[in-house]
Motif scaffolding. Sequence first.
Motif, PDB file in Angstrom:
ATOM      1  N   ALA A  68     -29.072  49.909 -46.762  1.00  0.00           N
ATOM      2  CA  ALA A  68     -29.878  49.153 -45.928  1.00  0.00           C
ATOM      3  C   ALA A  68     -29.458  49.689 -44.766  1.00  0.00           C
ATOM      4  O   ALA A  68     -30.416  50.369 -43.261  1.00  0.00           O
ATOM      5  N   GLY A  69     -28.844  49.628 -44.443  1.00  0.00           N
ATOM      6  CA  GLY A  69     -27.933  49.796 -42.660  1.00  0.00           C
ATOM      7  C   GLY A  69     -27.084  50.979 -42.431  1.00  0.00           C
ATOM      8  O   GLY A  69     -27.212  51.470 -41.096  1.00  0.00           O
ATOM      9  N   THR A  70     -26.990  51.743 -43.374  1.00  0.00           N
ATOM     10  CA  THR A  70     -27.035  52.734 -42.679  1.00  0.00           C
ATOM     11  C   THR A  70     -27.327  54.340 -42.217  1.00  0.00           C
ATOM     12  O   THR A  70     -28.723  53.623 -42.031  1.00  0.00           O
ATOM     13  N   ASN A  71     -26.960  54.802 -41.444  1.00  0.00           N
ATOM     14  CA  ASN A  71     -28.011  56.060 -41.080  1.00  0.00           C
ATOM     15  C   ASN A  71     -27.906  56.929 -42.176  1.00  0.00           C
ATOM     16  O   ASN A  71     -27.650  56.959 -43.325  1.00  0.00           O
ATOM     17  N   GLU A  72     -29.196  57.870 -41.768  1.00  0.00           N
ATOM     18  CA  GLU A  72     -29.426  58.887 -42.611  1.00  0.00           C
ATOM     19  C   GLU A  72     -28.499  59.248 -43.369  1.00  0.00           C
ATOM     20  O   GLU A  72     -28.254  59.870 -44.357  1.00  0.00           O
ATOM     21  N   VAL A  73     -27.597  59.923 -42.684  1.00  0.00           N
ATOM     22  CA  VAL A  73     -26.534  60.481 -43.085  1.00  0.00           C
ATOM     23  C   VAL A  73     -25.715  60.257 -44.500  1.00  0.00           C
ATOM     24  O   VAL A  73     -25.403  60.487 -45.773  1.00  0.00           O
ATOM     25  N   GLU A  74     -24.917  58.790 -44.079  1.00  0.00           N
ATOM     26  CA  GLU A  74     -24.774  58.606 -44.924  1.00  0.00           C
ATOM     27  C   GLU A  74     -25.407  57.619 -46.604  1.00  0.00           C
ATOM     28  O   GLU A  74     -24.537  57.645 -47.591  1.00  0.00           O
ATOM     29  N   ARG A  75     -26.298  57.554 -46.274  1.00  0.00           N
ATOM     30  CA  ARG A  75     -27.621  57.031 -47.111  1.00  0.00           C
ATOM     31  C   ARG A  75     -27.845  58.938 -48.012  1.00  0.00           C
ATOM     32  O   ARG A  75     -26.842  58.343 -49.136  1.00  0.00           O
ATOM     33  N   ALA A  76     -27.696  59.769 -47.288  1.00  0.00           N
ATOM     34  CA  ALA A  76     -27.885  60.432 -48.351  1.00  0.00           C
ATOM     35  C   ALA A  76     -26.682  61.502 -48.535  1.00  0.00           C
ATOM     36  O   ALA A  76     -26.894  61.155 -50.207  1.00  0.00           O
ATOM     37  N   GLU A  77     -25.590  60.986 -48.394  1.00  0.00           N
ATOM     38  CA  GLU A  77     -24.023  60.795 -49.068  1.00  0.00           C
ATOM     39  C   GLU A  77     -23.996  59.930 -50.017  1.00  0.00           C
ATOM     40  O   GLU A  77     -23.628  59.699 -51.303  1.00  0.00           O
ATOM     41  N   GLU A 107     -36.638  48.194 -46.582  1.00  0.00           N
ATOM     42  CA  GLU A 107     -38.017  48.017 -46.306  1.00  0.00           C
ATOM     43  C   GLU A 107     -37.719  45.958 -46.214  1.00  0.00           C
ATOM     44  O   GLU A 107     -38.460  45.787 -45.044  1.00  0.00           O
ATOM     45  N   GLN A 108     -37.247  45.792 -47.154  1.00  0.00           N
ATOM     46  CA  GLN A 108     -37.396  43.861 -47.269  1.00  0.00           C
ATOM     47  C   GLN A 108     -36.173  43.576 -45.710  1.00  0.00           C
ATOM     48  O   GLN A 108     -36.976  42.747 -44.534  1.00  0.00           O
ATOM     49  N   VAL A 109     -35.483  44.595 -45.303  1.00  0.00           N
ATOM     50  CA  VAL A 109     -34.104  44.034 -44.118  1.00  0.00           C
ATOM     51  C   VAL A 109     -35.239  44.408 -42.672  1.00  0.00           C
ATOM     52  O   VAL A 109     -34.679  44.195 -41.722  1.00  0.00           O
ATOM     53  N   THR A 165     -14.927  48.621 -35.319  1.00  0.00           N
ATOM     54  CA  THR A 165     -14.855  47.938 -36.718  1.00  0.00           C
ATOM     55  C   THR A 165     -16.087  49.197 -37.227  1.00  0.00           C
ATOM     56  O   THR A 165     -16.719  48.634 -37.252  1.00  0.00           O
ATOM     57  N   PRO A 166     -16.045  48.205 -39.346  1.00  0.00           N
ATOM     58  CA  PRO A 166     -16.339  49.398 -39.389  1.00  0.00           C
ATOM     59  C   PRO A 166     -17.739  48.603 -40.024  1.00  0.00           C
ATOM     60  O   PRO A 166     -18.058  47.258 -39.977  1.00  0.00           O
ATOM     61  N   MET A 167     -18.436  49.105 -40.041  1.00  0.00           N
ATOM     62  CA  MET A 167     -20.296  48.851 -40.992  1.00  0.00           C
ATOM     63  C   MET A 167     -19.921  47.677 -42.178  1.00  0.00           C
ATOM     64  O   MET A 167     -18.780  48.580 -43.176  1.00  0.00           O
ATOM     65  N   LEU A 168     -20.593  46.176 -41.695  1.00  0.00           N
ATOM     66  CA  LEU A 168     -20.250  45.647 -42.863  1.00  0.00           C
ATOM     67  C   LEU A 168     -21.807  45.052 -43.671  1.00  0.00           C
ATOM     68  O   LEU A 168     -22.513  45.305 -42.644  1.00  0.00           O
ATOM     69  N   ALA A 169     -21.185  43.696 -44.480  1.00  0.00           N
ATOM     70  CA  ALA A 169     -22.527  43.693 -44.911  1.00  0.00           C
ATOM     71  C   ALA A 169     -22.288  41.622 -45.155  1.00  0.00           C
ATOM     72  O   ALA A 169     -21.089  41.761 -45.835  1.00  0.00           O
ATOM     73  N   PHE A 170     -23.027  40.843 -44.939  1.00  0.00           N
ATOM     74  CA  PHE A 170     -23.121  39.381 -45.803  1.00  0.00           C
ATOM     75  C   PHE A 170     -23.545  39.063 -46.995  1.00  0.00           C
ATOM     76  O   PHE A 170     -25.122  39.732 -46.750  1.00  0.00           O
ATOM     77  N   ASN A 171     -23.441  37.615 -47.673  1.00  0.00           N
ATOM     78  CA  ASN A 171     -24.281  38.323 -49.278  1.00  0.00           C
ATOM     79  C   ASN A 171     -23.848  36.448 -49.059  1.00  0.00           C
ATOM     80  O   ASN A 171     -23.330  35.773 -49.097  1.00  0.00           O
ATOM     81  N   LEU A 172     -24.623  36.092 -49.741  1.00  0.00           N
ATOM     82  CA  LEU A 172     -25.469  34.635 -49.511  1.00  0.00           C
ATOM     83  C   LEU A 172     -25.373  33.976 -51.715  1.00  0.00           C
ATOM     84  O   LEU A 172     -26.699  35.195 -52.118  1.00  0.00           O
TER      85      LEU A 172
END
Length: 274
Positions: free
Chosen positions: A168-177, A203-205, A235-242
């Motif tokens: 959800a946080g990526t750009n359109e190019v990475e998302r399409a890939e 949508e939630q993000v 620093t690469p794109m990351l994500a946090f999770n709980l």
Amino acid sequence: MVRKRATDNTLDAGERSDSDRQFVTALHRGLEILRAFRPADKAGLGNSELAERTGLPNSTVSRLTFTLLKSGYLVYDDGTGRYRMGVPVLSLGYACLAGMQVRETAQVYMQELADKAGDGVLVALGGRDDMSMTYIAAARSKGVISLQLSVGSRISLARSAIGQAYIAGTNEVERAEIVDRIRTRYEPDRVNEILDSLDDAREQVQKKGFFCMMGGWQRDVNAVAVPYRSQQPDTPMLAFNLGGYSFALPKERLENDLGPQLVDLVRMVSRVGY
């Protein structure tokens, strides 16, 4: 017809463009051998298991494991005929973690949130590893039952809360890939289900700052996740999770309490400047 993969991590070198002359197929295949190992593989893996997980021919796997053995990246058990990762692989991992300042910065806040959440909750920070998410930091609250995941654990990019928040946080190019890769790995009905979930995650993000997943990766596990892009360009794109078991993390608690707290954690880490 859907193309079958041995694992979520396998990338067929044949998918690379013929014009990409810089791409070294032998190196890629050697790295795929190392990537095939999982934390649960305490007894090691034999050549046949590595061939199954990577999709590489047995003869190719034999040559690669021999080379990695001679280089010290694999060790061989004569009694079982299996390979395990050698110490040089560990040094590479620590070198990677040492280069991510956000990991040390986030760890304190992650532990505080895990302790506050209680009930065996796990708070994690992860980055993309091909079609998986790999944990680079983890904080666990006290509890009799908790998720058995830690630094180095890998879970599906396409089917987990942390993975879908990342997308959800990526750009359109990475998302399409990523979407193209999903289409090659799952049956059409499963693809549609995943893509619908990806749209829901985005949508939630956008609306709430976090993505809430009930079940999904595991039927009895619920989680919230937030994408994170550091202010530091290296620093690469990351994500946090709980996440945790559903009996401790009902939907109302995730959406009304822990989801917003995870968003606050990400904002705090961002304000520190990493």
